[in-house]
Design an enzyme around this catalytic site. Structure first.
Site, PDB file in Angstrom:
ATOM      1  N   GLN A  15      42.335 -14.514  47.579  1.00 48.50           N
ATOM      2  CA  GLN A  15      43.078 -15.705  47.962  1.00 48.50           C
ATOM      3  C   GLN A  15      43.724 -15.432  49.315  1.00 48.50           C
ATOM      4  OE1 GLN A  15      42.776 -18.703  46.619  1.00 48.50           O
ATOM      5  NE2 GLN A  15      41.692 -18.144  44.636  1.00 48.50           N
TER       6      GLN A  15
ATOM      7  N   THR B  99      18.679  -5.894  49.661  1.00 52.35           N
ATOM      8  CA  THR B  99      18.516  -6.294  51.142  1.00 52.35           C
ATOM      9  C   THR B  99      19.798  -7.286  51.322  1.00 52.35           C
ATOM     10  OG1 THR B  99      16.256  -6.504  50.924  1.00 52.35           O
ATOM     11  CG2 THR B  99      16.917  -7.995  52.272  1.00 52.35           C
TER      12      THR B  99
ATOM     13  N   CYS C 203      39.585 -22.323  37.433  1.00 54.70           N
ATOM     14  CA  CYS C 203      38.862 -21.440  38.417  1.00 54.70           C
ATOM     15  C   CYS C 203      37.972 -20.041  37.909  1.00 54.70           C
ATOM     16  CB  CYS C 203      39.947 -21.010  39.576  1.00 54.70           C
ATOM     17  SG  CYS C 203      39.092 -19.954  40.793  1.00 54.70           S
TER      18      CYS C 203
ATOM     19  N   ASN D 135      45.721 -16.563  42.231  1.00 52.12           N
ATOM     20  CA  ASN D 135      44.704 -17.801  42.385  1.00 52.12           C
ATOM     21  C   ASN D 135      45.592 -19.040  41.663  1.00 52.12           C
ATOM     22  OD1 ASN D 135      43.924 -15.679  40.268  1.00 52.12           O
ATOM     23  ND2 ASN D 135      42.471 -17.369  39.514  1.00 52.12           N
TER      24      ASN D 135
ATOM     25  N   ALA E 116      33.998 -11.357  45.787  1.00 49.62           N
ATOM     26  CA  ALA E 116      35.341 -10.723  45.187  1.00 49.62           C
ATOM     27  C   ALA E 116      34.986 -10.110  43.823  1.00 49.62           C
ATOM     28  CB  ALA E 116      36.643 -11.331  45.330  1.00 49.62           C
TER      29      ALA E 116
ATOM     30  N   HIS F 111      33.737 -17.250  50.079  1.00 52.06           N
ATOM     31  CA  HIS F 111      33.846 -18.902  49.877  1.00 52.06           C
ATOM     32  C   HIS F 111      35.533 -19.302  49.665  1.00 52.06           C
ATOM     33  CE1 HIS F 111      34.340 -19.263  45.587  1.00 52.06           C
ATOM     34  NE2 HIS F 111      33.919 -17.811  45.382  1.00 52.06           N
TER      35      HIS F 111
ATOM     36  N   SER G 155      36.426 -12.379  49.642  1.00 50.07           N
ATOM     37  CA  SER G 155      35.717 -13.553  49.169  1.00 50.07           C
ATOM     38  C   SER G 155      35.333 -14.652  50.209  1.00 50.07           C
ATOM     39  CB  SER G 155      36.230 -14.265  47.897  1.00 50.07           C
ATOM     40  OG  SER G 155      35.355 -15.176  47.722  1.00 50.07           O
TER      41      SER G 155
HETATM   42  N1  PMP Z   1      39.882 -12.782  42.398  1.00 54.03           N
HETATM   43  C1  PMP Z   1      40.538 -13.694  42.619  1.00 54.03           C
HETATM   44  C2  PMP Z   1      42.131 -13.769  42.822  1.00 54.03           C
HETATM   45  C3  PMP Z   1      40.058 -14.983  42.719  1.00 54.03           C
HETATM   46  O1  PMP Z   1      40.764 -16.095  42.881  1.00 54.03           O
HETATM   47  C4  PMP Z   1      38.575 -15.215  42.708  1.00 54.03           C
HETATM   48  C5  PMP Z   1      37.895 -16.482  42.768  1.00 54.03           C
HETATM   49  N2  PMP Z   1      38.309 -17.223  41.762  1.00 54.03           N
HETATM   50  C6  PMP Z   1      37.840 -13.913  42.616  1.00 54.03           C
HETATM   51  C7  PMP Z   1      38.552 -12.761  42.382  1.00 54.03           C
HETATM   52  C8  PMP Z   1      36.458 -14.073  42.360  1.00 54.03           C
HETATM   53  O2  PMP Z   1      35.816 -14.168  43.733  1.00 54.03           O
HETATM   54  P1  PMP Z   1      34.423 -14.773  43.806  1.00 54.03           P
HETATM   55  O3  PMP Z   1      34.271 -16.087  43.686  1.00 54.03           O
HETATM   56  O4  PMP Z   1      33.996 -14.371  45.284  1.00 54.03           O
HETATM   57  O5  PMP Z   1      33.501 -13.523  42.940  1.00 54.03           O
END
Ligand code: PMP
Length: 374
Positions: free
Chosen positions: A180, A242, A325, A152, A71, A202, A200
């Site tokens: 999120q 790639t 985070c 988040n 993200a 993960h 995102s």
């Molecule tokens: N935006 C929000 C609202 C998030 O919670 C996060 C991750 N903490 C991100 C962006 C960034 O995402 P990524 O780890 O995939 O770069």
């Protein structure tokens, strides 16, 4: 064993996703840009299959999806990629909120140094943006409105449908950071008025290092994004390099699994949340934000410092405070500050987040430990 309750920070990969990623790394390892042999063709097919799986989550055409590393990169491409269009058309005004993730705030701050004018919308104590304030902030030269879906830290769900309504009579591009919510919270994002969505992997049970940017067409017209870096022209030239075929395949599968189960997942996590809230009420906990995601609870107990609570909770549950985070170093949460919380409330805030994998939250034990700190 410590119970993991920090799913907003990251999720584990689902076993079937990890199996697929492994297979794509070891057996079906072709480069999706290799057009001269079957290894490349198979890899390309896997990428296009995953692209459809991602597109289906928000009902877009697969041509409207590009794969990114996550993200953060999606946010940067959407925001900085519009810069040339904004400058050429004398539309150098951006509207965002004070509670965006740093991966939105920082590229916007960069544009501010390049002469862009930025309106940062205030956030109420409830964690919500005020749509009337958005309405009042819009100008003829507004080129971009960037508002997240689910925060988040607090889980506050922003009023995307109302925002889309307000923007229905304005040409500004709308970007929604859905890191999120994408796939997990099956509401709002299929609104045709949203131009860009960041996702995102993960946060959605795929590996780290993969994500997507959705770029909806208006009618047949593509949004005027320009590349922010250059290379072999992959992903419509917007994300050259790639392709991470194994991660892309895994992300696609994770999206399909989420899409098939999101309703059920939401019901399950809402139950976990209600139970923890009930237990915490006995300690007179304050819940930070209204209309929040069922996947997370952000709370403070008057008189309890979150760092002290987390030390005591170590070995029992893995939780975080608001800032964990976004930064490896401690800095007070810009989200809770924007909501007008006192320093004591900010220092006391604890974020607990879970998923369908969480069978139970040890609410009684959490409360017993927090009580010891009172
Ligand atoms: N935006 C929000 C609202 C998030 O919670 C996060 C991750 N903490 C991100 C962006 C960034 O995402 P990524 O780890 O995939 O770069």
């Amino acid at each position: 064993m410590t119970i993991y309750l920090d799913y907003n920070a990251t999720t584990p990969a689902l076993p079937e996703v990890a199996d697929l990623v492994y297979r794509m790394m070891v057996d079906d390892f072709g480069n999706s840009s290799s057009r001269t042999h079957e290894f490349g063709i198979a890899a390309k097919q896997a990428v296009e299959f995953a692209r459809t799986q991602v597109a289906n989550v928000v009902q877009v055409d697969k041509a409207e999806v590009i794969f990114t590393s996550g993200a953060t990169e999606s946010n940067n491409i959407a925001i900085l990629g519009l810069c040339e269009f904004a400058e050429a058309n004398d539309k150098k005004h951006i509207i965002t909120t004070k509670i965006e993730h740093k991966s939105v705030l920082e590229p916007i701050k960069h544009l501010q140094t390049q002469g862009f004018d930025v309106t940062y919308l205030n956030i109420g104590k409830d964690g919500q943006v005020n749509v009337n304030e958005l309405k009042a902030a819009l100008r003829d030269e507004t080129c971009l409105v960037s508002i997240m879906h689910i925060n988040n830290e607090t889980g506050s769900i922003q009023p995307i449908t109302e925002i889309c309504q307000i923007l229905s009579s304005h040409e500004a591009y709308l970007h929604v950071d859905a890191a999120q919510s994408f796939g997990k919270y099956p509401f709002d994002l299929d609104n045709q008025r949203i131009d860009f969505i960041s996702a995102s992997g993960h946060k959605l049970f795929a590996p780290k290092g993969i994500g997507a940017l959705i770029m909806r067409r208006r009618g047949f017209i593509k949004p005027p994004l320009k590349p922010i870096y250059f290379g072999g022209g992959q992903e419509k030239g917007l994300r050259p390099g790639t392709l991470a075929v194994p991660l892309i395949a895994g992300f696609g599968l994770a999206c399909e699994l989420a899409q098939n189960n999101a309703q059920k997942w939401c019901e399950h996590v809402a139950g976990l949340k209600a139970k923890l809230m009930d237990s915490l009420r006995a300690l007179e906990a304050e819940f930070n934000g209204n209309n929040t995601s069922p996947y997370v609870l952000n709370f403070s107990v008057p008189g309890v410092n979150s760092e002290a609570a987390m030390v005591m909770l170590k070995g029992i549950v893995a939780v975080s405070n608001g800032s964990a985070c976004t930064s490896s170093s401690y800095s007070p949460s810009h989200v809770l500050s924007a909501m007008g919380l006192s320093q004591e409330q900010i220092d006391g805030s604890i974020r607990v987040s879970w998923s369908h994998q969480t069978t139970a939250v040890p609410s009684d034990e959490i409360c017993r430990i927090i009580k010891e700190l009172l």
